[in-house]
Design a protein around this motif. Sequence first.
Motif, PDB file in Angstrom:
ATOM      1  N   ALA A 146      10.072   5.600  -9.373  1.00  0.00           N
ATOM      2  CA  ALA A 146       9.770   5.065  -8.426  1.00  0.00           C
ATOM      3  C   ALA A 146      10.508   4.933  -7.149  1.00  0.00           C
ATOM      4  N   ASP A 147      11.477   5.487  -7.538  1.00  0.00           N
ATOM      5  CA  ASP A 147      12.470   5.820  -5.895  1.00  0.00           C
ATOM      6  C   ASP A 147      11.722   6.755  -5.085  1.00  0.00           C
ATOM      7  N   LEU A 148      10.887   7.686  -5.717  1.00  0.00           N
ATOM      8  CA  LEU A 148      10.045   8.554  -4.954  1.00  0.00           C
ATOM      9  C   LEU A 148       8.801   8.228  -4.243  1.00  0.00           C
ATOM     10  N   ILE A 149       8.460   6.954  -4.573  1.00  0.00           N
ATOM     11  CA  ILE A 149       7.218   6.423  -3.739  1.00  0.00           C
ATOM     12  C   ILE A 149       7.421   5.298  -2.877  1.00  0.00           C
ATOM     13  N   ASP A 150       7.180   5.485  -1.668  1.00  0.00           N
ATOM     14  CA  ASP A 150       7.347   4.510  -0.247  1.00  0.00           C
ATOM     15  C   ASP A 150       6.072   3.772  -0.315  1.00  0.00           C
ATOM     16  N   VAL A 151       6.017   2.450  -0.086  1.00  0.00           N
ATOM     17  CA  VAL A 151       5.057   1.489   0.056  1.00  0.00           C
ATOM     18  C   VAL A 151       5.496   0.523   1.151  1.00  0.00           C
ATOM     19  N   GLU A 152       4.202   0.431   2.026  1.00  0.00           N
ATOM     20  CA  GLU A 152       4.393  -0.427   3.219  1.00  0.00           C
ATOM     21  C   GLU A 152       3.638  -1.850   2.417  1.00  0.00           C
TER      22      GLU A 152
ATOM     23  N   THR B  91       0.921  -1.055   0.151  1.00  0.00           N
ATOM     24  CA  THR B  91       0.050   0.027   0.093  1.00  0.00           C
ATOM     25  C   THR B  91       0.842   1.247   0.030  1.00  0.00           C
ATOM     26  N   ILE B  92       0.626   2.134  -1.047  1.00  0.00           N
ATOM     27  CA  ILE B  92       1.228   3.278  -1.127  1.00  0.00           C
ATOM     28  C   ILE B  92       1.405   4.078   0.325  1.00  0.00           C
ATOM     29  N   ALA B  93       2.373   4.443   1.095  1.00  0.00           N
ATOM     30  CA  ALA B  93       2.521   5.054   2.095  1.00  0.00           C
ATOM     31  C   ALA B  93       2.934   6.423   1.979  1.00  0.00           C
ATOM     32  N   SER B  94       3.729   7.014   1.070  1.00  0.00           N
ATOM     33  CA  SER B  94       4.074   8.337   0.737  1.00  0.00           C
ATOM     34  C   SER B  94       4.808   8.566  -0.778  1.00  0.00           C
ATOM     35  N   VAL B  95       4.306   9.728  -1.149  1.00  0.00           N
ATOM     36  CA  VAL B  95       4.874   9.964  -2.574  1.00  0.00           C
ATOM     37  C   VAL B  95       5.852  11.249  -1.975  1.00  0.00           C
ATOM     38  N   LYS B  96       7.135  11.232  -2.222  1.00  0.00           N
ATOM     39  CA  LYS B  96       8.003  12.066  -1.799  1.00  0.00           C
ATOM     40  C   LYS B  96       8.605  13.245  -2.847  1.00  0.00           C
ATOM     41  N   VAL B  97       7.672  13.597  -3.605  1.00  0.00           N
ATOM     42  CA  VAL B  97       8.014  14.629  -4.328  1.00  0.00           C
ATOM     43  C   VAL B  97       6.727  15.723  -4.807  1.00  0.00           C
ATOM     44  N   GLY B  98       7.018  16.890  -4.819  1.00  0.00           N
ATOM     45  CA  GLY B  98       5.904  17.905  -5.254  1.00  0.00           C
ATOM     46  C   GLY B  98       6.091  18.483  -6.682  1.00  0.00           C
ATOM     47  N   GLY B  99       5.475  19.624  -6.852  1.00  0.00           N
ATOM     48  CA  GLY B  99       5.797  20.160  -8.499  1.00  0.00           C
ATOM     49  C   GLY B  99       5.095  19.313  -9.248  1.00  0.00           C
ATOM     50  N   GLU B 100       5.546  19.396 -10.643  1.00  0.00           N
ATOM     51  CA  GLU B 100       4.744  18.858 -11.648  1.00  0.00           C
ATOM     52  C   GLU B 100       4.733  17.304 -11.784  1.00  0.00           C
ATOM     53  N   LEU B 101       5.945  16.795 -11.290  1.00  0.00           N
ATOM     54  CA  LEU B 101       6.123  15.483 -11.035  1.00  0.00           C
ATOM     55  C   LEU B 101       5.226  14.827 -10.051  1.00  0.00           C
TER      56      LEU B 101
END
Length: 78
Positions: free
Chosen positions: A69-75, A16-26
């Motif tokens: 993919a490196d910007l998305i943490d998953v539990e 399950t997606i825990a966090s998306v560690k990027v802002g802005g356009e991406l």
Amino acid sequence: MARINIRKMQVNQEGTIASVKVGGELGRRLRDMGLVPGTPIKIQGRAPLFDPVALRVKGFTLTLRNNEADLIDVEVNG
């Protein structure tokens, strides 16, 4: 539950997606594709050189480059 990024997940592994560690356009583009915290995903496959990674999200297949993919943490379980 362990927390890892999508790039480190194995084929057929679920989480399950825990966090998306990027802002802005991406960050906006990733959220628009359904990659928001609380969303279940499953790794469907990888290209021969492991980039990109294909995952199942909300009934469809989505591919991400490793740098995305490196910007998305998953539990994940176990």
